[in-house]
Scaffold this active site. Structure first.
Site, mmCIF file in Angstrom:
data_model
loop_
_atom_site.group_PDB
_atom_site.id
_atom_site.type_symbol
_atom_site.label_atom_id
_atom_site.label_comp_id
_atom_site.label_asym_id
_atom_site.label_seq_id
_atom_site.Cartn_x
_atom_site.Cartn_y
_atom_site.Cartn_z
ATOM 1 N N HIS A 65 8.016 10.663 -7.086
ATOM 2 C CA HIS A 65 8.490 9.277 -6.940
ATOM 3 C C HIS A 65 7.559 8.308 -7.668
ATOM 4 O O HIS A 65 7.991 7.246 -8.105
ATOM 5 C CB HIS A 65 8.530 8.869 -5.445
ATOM 6 N N HIS A 95 -0.781 3.694 -5.721
ATOM 7 C CA HIS A 95 0.280 4.184 -6.610
ATOM 8 C C HIS A 95 0.956 2.984 -7.254
ATOM 9 O O HIS A 95 0.636 1.838 -6.925
ATOM 10 C CB HIS A 95 1.313 5.003 -5.803
ATOM 11 N N HIS A 97 4.723 1.168 -9.176
ATOM 12 C CA HIS A 97 6.176 1.121 -9.386
ATOM 13 C C HIS A 97 6.379 0.398 -10.714
ATOM 14 O O HIS A 97 5.662 -0.562 -11.004
ATOM 15 C CB HIS A 97 6.865 0.324 -8.265
ATOM 16 N N GLU A 107 8.321 -4.570 -7.424
ATOM 17 C CA GLU A 107 9.171 -4.498 -6.226
ATOM 18 C C GLU A 107 9.319 -5.907 -5.647
ATOM 19 O O GLU A 107 10.437 -6.406 -5.503
ATOM 20 C CB GLU A 107 8.541 -3.541 -5.204
ATOM 21 N N HIS A 120 0.274 -0.682 -5.597
ATOM 22 C CA HIS A 120 0.133 -0.738 -4.134
ATOM 23 C C HIS A 120 -1.099 0.041 -3.692
ATOM 24 O O HIS A 120 -1.187 1.250 -3.905
ATOM 25 C CB HIS A 120 1.384 -0.137 -3.460
ATOM 26 N N THR A 200 8.272 0.652 1.153
ATOM 27 C CA THR A 200 9.381 0.324 0.243
ATOM 28 C C THR A 200 10.113 1.578 -0.234
ATOM 29 O O THR A 200 11.000 1.506 -1.067
ATOM 30 C CB THR A 200 8.882 -0.438 -1.000
HETATM 31 N N1 LIG Z 1 5.576 1.782 -1.630
HETATM 32 S S1 LIG Z 1 4.730 1.732 -0.277
HETATM 33 O O1 LIG Z 1 3.350 1.362 -0.545
HETATM 34 O O2 LIG Z 1 5.430 0.869 0.695
HETATM 35 C C1 LIG Z 1 4.666 3.342 0.432
HETATM 36 C C2 LIG Z 1 5.858 3.974 0.753
HETATM 37 C C3 LIG Z 1 5.844 5.264 1.343
HETATM 38 C C4 LIG Z 1 4.622 5.887 1.601
HETATM 39 N N2 LIG Z 1 4.541 7.153 2.167
HETATM 40 C C5 LIG Z 1 5.675 7.820 2.735
HETATM 41 C C6 LIG Z 1 5.332 8.206 4.137
HETATM 42 C C7 LIG Z 1 5.720 9.327 4.790
HETATM 43 C C8 LIG Z 1 5.222 9.223 6.063
HETATM 44 C C9 LIG Z 1 4.575 8.063 6.147
HETATM 45 O O3 LIG Z 1 4.623 7.436 4.940
HETATM 46 C C10 LIG Z 1 3.429 5.237 1.265
HETATM 47 N N3 LIG Z 1 2.153 5.886 1.532
HETATM 48 O O4 LIG Z 1 2.144 6.987 2.081
HETATM 49 O O5 LIG Z 1 1.116 5.304 1.189
HETATM 50 C C11 LIG Z 1 3.451 3.955 0.670
HETATM 51 ZN ZN LIG Z 2 4.604 1.377 -3.298
#
Ligand SMILES: NS(=O)(=O)c1ccc(NCc2ccco2)c([N+](=O)[O-])c1
Ligand SMILES: [Zn+2]
Length: 262
Positions: A65, A95, A97, A107, A120, A200
């Protein structure tokens, strides 16, 4: 979209996520369109303090992703605090986007304006919760620092990351990535907007205190182009799908207040 297979395509993209993740239609989803004039200037909001000096990066990976740099999060060596946060939150990973060639892919948007990309830096509340996974499901579990990227001159330090991307071209690839201090990715001003939102991407947990910096960092088109050499697909897969446009569009504000540091 079956099971946990979600993506950014027509069939499995953001408009389909609600089928497996009904919280996608929740009341505190992210990202949002930030309208500066409507943000509430809160003078009680102190500065954000990012202590990354003794952070320990571990590896860089392609999770199908995005490209992710993970950190040791077994102690409080790299934390973010201050601003809207009641206690220090521990850095877990960062990471990005981004969009397609010549297209924007942030985003969050600012009064409808999209940036080329968005970084992020994800932190978790290790004071109140025992693990990241537990924090990720709690309303005050995570704090994500969002930083916009705009194109212009080369970013002096982003090379360390873009030069490593060829090693994680395929989904599921991971390689050592030691000694990287994300402090070098912060803009000079830490003025920010903050609001309560969500992850997100699936599972879209409504567990994030968002802190979005107003000042973007500048990276070159060439450096952005290297992100687009990554693939959504694994080495063993026949299809080779370029990793780009891996962003969720803005979600309804649902009456939430966005606050602005001064
Ligand atoms: N784009 S973001 O920063 O909001 C974001 C989104 C998903 C996940 N992880 C997916 C996830 C699975 C169980 C808990 O977390 C993460 N992260 O893990 O830092 C960050
Ligand atoms: Zn993110």
């Amino acid at each position: 979209m079956t099971g946990n297979q979600w993506g950014y395509g027509k069939e499995d993209g953001p408009s389909a996520w609600h089928r497996s993740y009904p919280v996608a239609k929740g009341s505190r989803q992210s990202p949002i369109d930030i309208i500066p004039e409507q943000a509430f200037h809160d003078n009680s909001l102190g500065p954000i303090i990012a202590n990354y000096d003794h952070c320990t990066s571990i590896n860089i990976s392609n999770n199908g992703h995005s490209v992710v740099v993970e950190f040791v999060d077994s102690d409080n060596r790299s934390v973010i605090q201050g601003g809207p946060l009641d206690n220090p939150y521990r850095l877990k990973q960062f990471h990005f986007h981004w969009g397609g060639k010549g297209c924007d892919g942030s985003e969050h948007t600012v009064a409808g304006y999209s940036y080329a990309s968005e970084l992020h830096l994800v932190h978790w509340n290790a004071v109140k919760y025992k693990t990241f996974a537990e924090a990720a499901t709690a309303p005050d579990g995570l704090a994500v620092l969002g930083i916009f990227l705009k194109t212009g001159d080369d970013h002096r330090w982003l090379h360390t990351i873009t030069d490593a991307l060829y090693m994680v071209k395929y989904k599921g690839s991971v390689t050592d990535f030691r000694g990287f201090n994300p402090k070098c990715l912060l803009p000079s001003s830490l003025h920010y907007w903050t609001y309560l939102g969500s992850l997100t991407t699936p599972p879209l947990h409504e567990s994030v205190v968002w802190i979005v910096l107003k000042q973007p960092i500048v990276v070159s088109d060439k450096q952005m182009g290297k992100f687009r050499t990554l693939l959504f697909t694994g080495e063993e897969e026949e299809e080779r799908i370029r990793m780009e446009n891996n962003f969720r569009p803005p979600q309804p504000l649902q009456g939430r207040k966005v606050r602005s540091s001064n």
